[in-house]
Every structure is written in structure tokens, then in C-alpha cells.
Design a protein around this motif. Structure first.
Motif, mmCIF file in Angstrom:
data_model
loop_
_atom_site.group_PDB
_atom_site.id
_atom_site.type_symbol
_atom_site.label_atom_id
_atom_site.label_comp_id
_atom_site.label_asym_id
_atom_site.label_seq_id
_atom_site.Cartn_x
_atom_site.Cartn_y
_atom_site.Cartn_z
ATOM 1 N N ILE A 37 -25.801 -121.921 40.702
ATOM 2 C CA ILE A 37 -26.301 -122.624 39.511
ATOM 3 C C ILE A 37 -27.002 -123.916 39.931
ATOM 4 O O ILE A 37 -28.093 -124.237 39.440
ATOM 5 C CB ILE A 37 -25.143 -122.926 38.531
ATOM 6 C CG1 ILE A 37 -24.507 -121.627 38.032
ATOM 7 C CG2 ILE A 37 -25.622 -123.770 37.360
ATOM 8 C CD1 ILE A 37 -23.184 -121.804 37.291
ATOM 9 N N TYR A 40 -30.539 -123.288 41.076
ATOM 10 C CA TYR A 40 -31.497 -123.037 39.990
ATOM 11 C C TYR A 40 -31.782 -124.301 39.178
ATOM 12 O O TYR A 40 -32.900 -124.509 38.708
ATOM 13 C CB TYR A 40 -31.013 -121.895 39.090
ATOM 14 C CG TYR A 40 -31.361 -120.538 39.657
ATOM 15 C CD1 TYR A 40 -30.443 -119.825 40.437
ATOM 16 C CD2 TYR A 40 -32.628 -119.992 39.482
ATOM 17 C CE1 TYR A 40 -30.774 -118.611 41.000
ATOM 18 C CE2 TYR A 40 -32.977 -118.766 40.030
ATOM 19 C CZ TYR A 40 -32.046 -118.083 40.796
ATOM 20 O OH TYR A 40 -32.390 -116.881 41.358
ATOM 21 N N LYS A 92 -21.561 -125.970 33.433
ATOM 22 C CA LYS A 92 -22.383 -124.761 33.454
ATOM 23 C C LYS A 92 -21.605 -123.464 33.598
ATOM 24 O O LYS A 92 -22.157 -122.385 33.403
ATOM 25 C CB LYS A 92 -23.402 -124.853 34.599
ATOM 26 C CG LYS A 92 -24.585 -125.753 34.279
ATOM 27 C CD LYS A 92 -25.432 -125.165 33.173
ATOM 28 C CE LYS A 92 -26.700 -125.954 32.974
ATOM 29 N NZ LYS A 92 -27.411 -125.521 31.747
ATOM 30 N N LEU A 121 -30.294 -116.101 35.989
ATOM 31 C CA LEU A 121 -31.050 -117.339 36.231
ATOM 32 C C LEU A 121 -32.424 -117.032 36.827
ATOM 33 O O LEU A 121 -33.414 -117.684 36.503
ATOM 34 C CB LEU A 121 -30.241 -118.268 37.147
ATOM 35 C CG LEU A 121 -28.993 -118.878 36.487
ATOM 36 C CD1 LEU A 121 -28.078 -119.516 37.531
ATOM 37 C CD2 LEU A 121 -29.406 -119.906 35.443
ATOM 38 N N LYS A 147 -36.042 -117.901 35.262
ATOM 39 C CA LYS A 147 -37.051 -118.635 36.044
ATOM 40 C C LYS A 147 -38.379 -117.890 36.021
ATOM 41 O O LYS A 147 -39.441 -118.480 35.821
ATOM 42 C CB LYS A 147 -36.537 -118.783 37.485
ATOM 43 C CG LYS A 147 -37.412 -119.622 38.389
ATOM 44 C CD LYS A 147 -36.774 -119.779 39.771
ATOM 45 C CE LYS A 147 -37.697 -120.519 40.735
ATOM 46 N NZ LYS A 147 -37.095 -120.594 42.094
ATOM 47 N N ALA A 207 -33.025 -123.561 33.830
ATOM 48 C CA ALA A 207 -31.579 -123.279 33.821
ATOM 49 C C ALA A 207 -30.858 -124.248 32.896
ATOM 50 O O ALA A 207 -29.747 -123.986 32.448
ATOM 51 C CB ALA A 207 -31.029 -123.388 35.233
#
Ligand SMILES: O=C1OCCC/C1=C\Nc1ccccc1
Length: 468
Positions: A157, A160, A174, A348, A352, A358
Motif C-alpha cells: 500500500i 502505491y 489503509k 491498487l 493506477k 490509492a
């Protein structure tokens, strides 16, 4: 009585049966058994060492052995084995000579530290009487593996966010723990939930917050927000979904509120309700709070991106400094279905590819976070490597099965040294005591190092956090 619900508070029962007979199996006059714990390999190349302090504080602090407990154990083991194998004499010695305090020494990697898998993580020196206490040491596999699996998700995470968001400020929230109900017991939910909180601050597993409070001095290790579940929406009837959604916004007029929106048709919910009938109510939350829309079905990557596209159409979006789209701050998503180390990267990446930051999404994870792990995930093992037998004769001890070289164990007294940035185990007592990275955390019934959760989190920080 709380302990007795399926459990015990008599430490002499917290063991594998065969260990009750082991004091008769070592060489004559064996006084010391020196063992170590390691991860021999597995899913992740490094491990976050965590959770030994829970085991020590739960079971080993103070005069934990008493005459009553010895009597109780002697009686049960007589029934269990159909013979009198229990080492009553030895345990009476612990009460008479040591006041019930355990003559065990434990040296360990500092809690929260990441190390390569193969070096040792902790060593224990047991008097022969206490080898039956080794079973609980191995249970450190669970907090360690949960903390490791959670951390590797944090790294994904963070990467990203680094690529598609203005900063990492959202990282602690997250990945939200949804795993209480899927855990094998309240105790394991507490241990696993706490282990996840080493890396994150979002959780619905209250037991994890309490375990961190009781064992690592953390007043409040995790946070959550008002959130719907399907029943609080569907009890309004299919036609009443709009009123159920409106009710969520009016019952919780400020701050974050999460509403699961896939009970019937999430596309309709986003287009006609959140982006239609209730749109003004949602927009008026600006500056006061955030509506977190929760899909909960369908292919996660597809559903998340399609939901973002609809919401982007209805509410607009801005491009951040990295050129990725971000919804207005009063609108976010959380995806709590099908999330694991294996799946969150795909979601993710798909975001993108569709130019969504994100920043727009948080994850919830349950079974994969707290339960879909076992002792083999990181091949955790506890082995003897040294002993003092025949009245003072020091021997190096090892196994080297011809049928599995992977199970070869380490030899002699061990220490953990940093060579450059890599942890290395030095065997056969050849280590330099001044370089040993293991610290003595427990000896003779006393805790010598009491980690706070803050220290653990500091030790567990990922590189991207350190740089920012
Ligand atoms: O779905 C769930 O199943 C399991 C327990 C928690 C849970 C949802 N909680 C939640 C919290 C914060 C934001 C959104 C949802």
C-alpha cells in the motif's frame, strides 16, 4: 473462572503431554537445556518478530508455580497417562528453592524488529524441570506471522501511495482489521488483532485493542468509525434503501461514516442514490466529514474502479501532484471483501491504470489477516542446541535428518550478530557477547525488558515511513 472456560490458569497444564515425560529422557543429571526459536523459511523472506512479551506476561511472571498447582497437575497426569510420570519432586524444588519463580532465561530480538528469516529470534535456558513450558514459546509463531503478513501488505500500500498520492499520511488507516469473527477464539483474535496494530491503526477487533493495552501499555492502539452492515440497510426493505442511507448520514452528521451499498445494486446506489437523491446531503458533508461507500461483492478490482468512475462522474474529482484522480474529501471507498496480501496489489494496480490515486480507497481484511496462517507459513521451529548433562558436561546438540536437510538445526550456544545490515546467527558459542543483538527479556520469573507498543511500532516502521 474466566480462565477455566476451556482453559486453565495452571501453567503445568499448558504443555504437550509428551513434555511431561521428558525430564526422564535426557541423559542422567542433565541440568540445563538450551533451545532457540527460528523461522526456517516460508512465505516471506523477512519476519517481524513480535508477541513473545504477551506470552511471557500471560504465563511466566512472578511465583507462577504453587503446591496446589503441583497437586492438581499430579492428579490429572496420573489419570492422563495411567501412571505416575509427572515430575512432582522437580516442581516441588521450584517452589521450595525458587519460591515458585521459574529458573528460565530468555534472550530475544527486540519486539517489532524485522530480521531475515533464518537467524534465531530468541533463546531460552531451561532447567530440566521446566522443559514442559516450551510449548507456549512456540506459539509466538502466531503474533509474529500475523505482524509479518500485515506488514508486507503495508509495504504494498505504501508503494502505491508513494506512486499515486501526494503523501503517505493515510497509510496507518489503509488496512482495517475485520477479522474478529473469523478468528479461532477471543484470545487469538486479541493476539492477532494486536499484531496487526503493530503496523496499522484501523481495527474493528476490540480484543486486539485490549490485548495491546494489557500487555504493551497502549491506551488505545486502534480506531474505527460508525459503519453499516447489511442488516441495518436491508431491514428498511429494498424500497427503503434510500431512507436507510439517509438515516446513516443524519445519525452520523459529522466525521467518517461507512455505508455498505451492495445489498441490491451498487451501481444504482452510486448513480441514483448517493449521486442522485442524496447527492446534496453528501456534498453538504464537505469540511465536516466523509462518507465511505463500501462495495462488498463482485471482482474487487473491477468493482472498485467502476465505482470510482461513477462517483467521479457524479461528484467530480481533482488531479493530485502525481497526476492521479482523487474524489472530493467528503467521499471515499472501503473494500472489505476478498482482501489479502495476494489480492490488494491487483486492486491498487488496476486503480493506477485507470488513473485513480490509492488515496481514494481503504481495505478491510478478516480471515486472511488473522486466521489463514499457520506455523508452517514461516516454518517456525523451536529446537535444543546445547545442554549440560552428566553433572556439568557441556554438549552441543543438533539434528540433521538424512531425510530432510531443511530440518537441520543450529548447534551450540547461539548469538545473533549484525553483519552490515544483515542479522546472522553465530553458532557453537563463537559469538562475541558484546555484539549479541538478542537482549535478555526475562530471567527467574522477572521481566527485564518491558516494551511499549510505541517502541514496537517504531522498531517495525517500514523504510518508506522512515524516509518521509
Ligand atoms: O464488515 C465487517 O465485517 C467484520 C467486522 C467489521 C466489518 C466492517 N467494519 C467497518 C469498519 C470501518 C469502516 C467500514 C466497515
Amino acid at each position: 473462572a474466566a480462565f477455566l472456560a476451556g482453559g486453565t490458569d495452571n501453567l503445568l497444564f499448558v504443555t504437550d503431554s509428551y513434555k511431561v515425560t521428558h525430564h526422564r529422557q535426557y541423559p542422567p543429571n542433565t541440568t540445563k537445556v538450551y533451545s532457540y526459536f527460528e523461522s526456517r523459511g516460508g512465505k516471506f523472506p523477512n519476519v517481524c518478530f513480535f508477541g513473545l512479551q504477551y506470552i511471557i506476561k500471560r504465563w511466566l511472571i512472578g511465583p507462577v508455580i504453587t503446591k496446589d498447582k503441583i497437586k492438581e497437575a499430579k492428579e490429572l497426569y496420573k489419570l492422563h497417562f495411567g501412571a505416575d510420570y509427572f515430575n512432582e519432586h522437580g516442581w516441588n524444588y521450584i517452589v521450595e528453592k525458587h519460591g515458585g519463580y521459574l529458573p528460565i532465561k530468555i534472550k530475544a530480538v527486540p519486539e517489532g524488529k524485522m530480521t531475515e528469516i533464518t537467524p534465531i529470534h530468541f533463546t531460552t535456558v531451561n532447567l530440566i524441570f521446566s522443559v514442559l513450558l516450551q510449548t507456549i514459546f512456540v506459539q509466538v509463531w502466531y503474533p509474529m506471522t500475523v505482524a509479518t503478513n500485515s506488514r508486507y501488505q503495508k509495504e504494498i500500500i505504501a508503494q502505491y501511495l508513494n506512486d499515486t498520492a501526494d503523501d503517505l499520511s493515510g497509510l496507518p488507516f489503509k488496512l482495517h482489521d475485520f477479522g474478529f469473527r473469523g478468528a479461532s477464539s477471543v484470545e487469538s483474535a486479541g493476539i492477532g488483532g494486536m499484531s496487526h496494530l503493530v503496523n496499522f491503526k484501523g481495527t474493528d477487533t476490540i480484543a486486539g485493542i485490549l490485548t495491546a493495552k494489557n500487555y504493551y501499555h497502549c491506551d488505545i492502539a486502534g480506531f474505527s468509525i460508525p459503519a453499516a452492515e447489511h442488516s441495518t440497510i436491508t431491514t428498511w426493505g429494498r424500497e427503503g434503501e434510500i431512507e436507510a442511507f439517509r438515516n446513516m448520514l443524519t445519525q452520523f452528521p459529522t466525521g467518517l461514516v461507512a455505508v455498505v451499498s451492495d445489498s441490491y445494486n451498487i451501481w444504482n446506489a452510486c448513480e441514483e442514490v448517493w449521486g442522485g437523491v442524496l447527492k446534496d446531503l453528501v456534498v453538504s458533508r464537505d469540511g465536516k466529514g466523509t462518507l465511505v461507500i463500501r462495495p462488498d461483492s463482485g471482482d474487487p478490482a473491477t468493482v472498485v474502479v467502476k465505482t470510482l468512475n461513477i462517483l467521479g462522474e457524479k461528484f467530480g474529482f481533482k488531479k493530485n501532484r502525481k497526476g492521479f484522480k482523487v474524489l472530493p474529501s467528503y467521499l471515499r471507498l472501503i473494500q472489505g471483501d476478498g482482501i489479502s496480501y495476494e489480492s490488494l496489489g491487483k486492486i491498487l494496480e488496476h486503480m493506477k491504470e485507470n488513473e485513480w490515486s490509492a488515496d481514494n480507497l481503504a481495505f478491510g481484511s478478516g480471515g486472511a489477516l488473522l486466521q489463514r496462517l499457520d506455523r508452517d507459513t514461516q516454518k517456525c521451529a523451536f529446537k535444543c542446541s546445547f545442554a549440560v548433562v552428566n553433572d556439568g558436561n557441556e554438549v552441543n546438540v543438533f539434528k540433521e535428518p538424512i531425510t530432510d536437510v531443511g530440518k537441520k538445526s543450529k548447534k551450540g550456544r547461539l548469538s545473533l550478530e549484525l553483519q552490515g545490515t544483515e542479522y546472522v546467527t553465530v553458532q557453537e558459542g563463537k559469538g562475541d557477547p558484546n555484539k549479541d543483538q538478542l537482549i535478555t527479556v526475562y530471567e527467574n520469573g522477572h521481566l527485564l525488558k518491558d516494551f511499549t507498543f510505541e517502541e514496537v511500532r517504531k522498531n517495525a516502521e517500514i523504510d518508506l515511513e522512515k524516509q518521509n
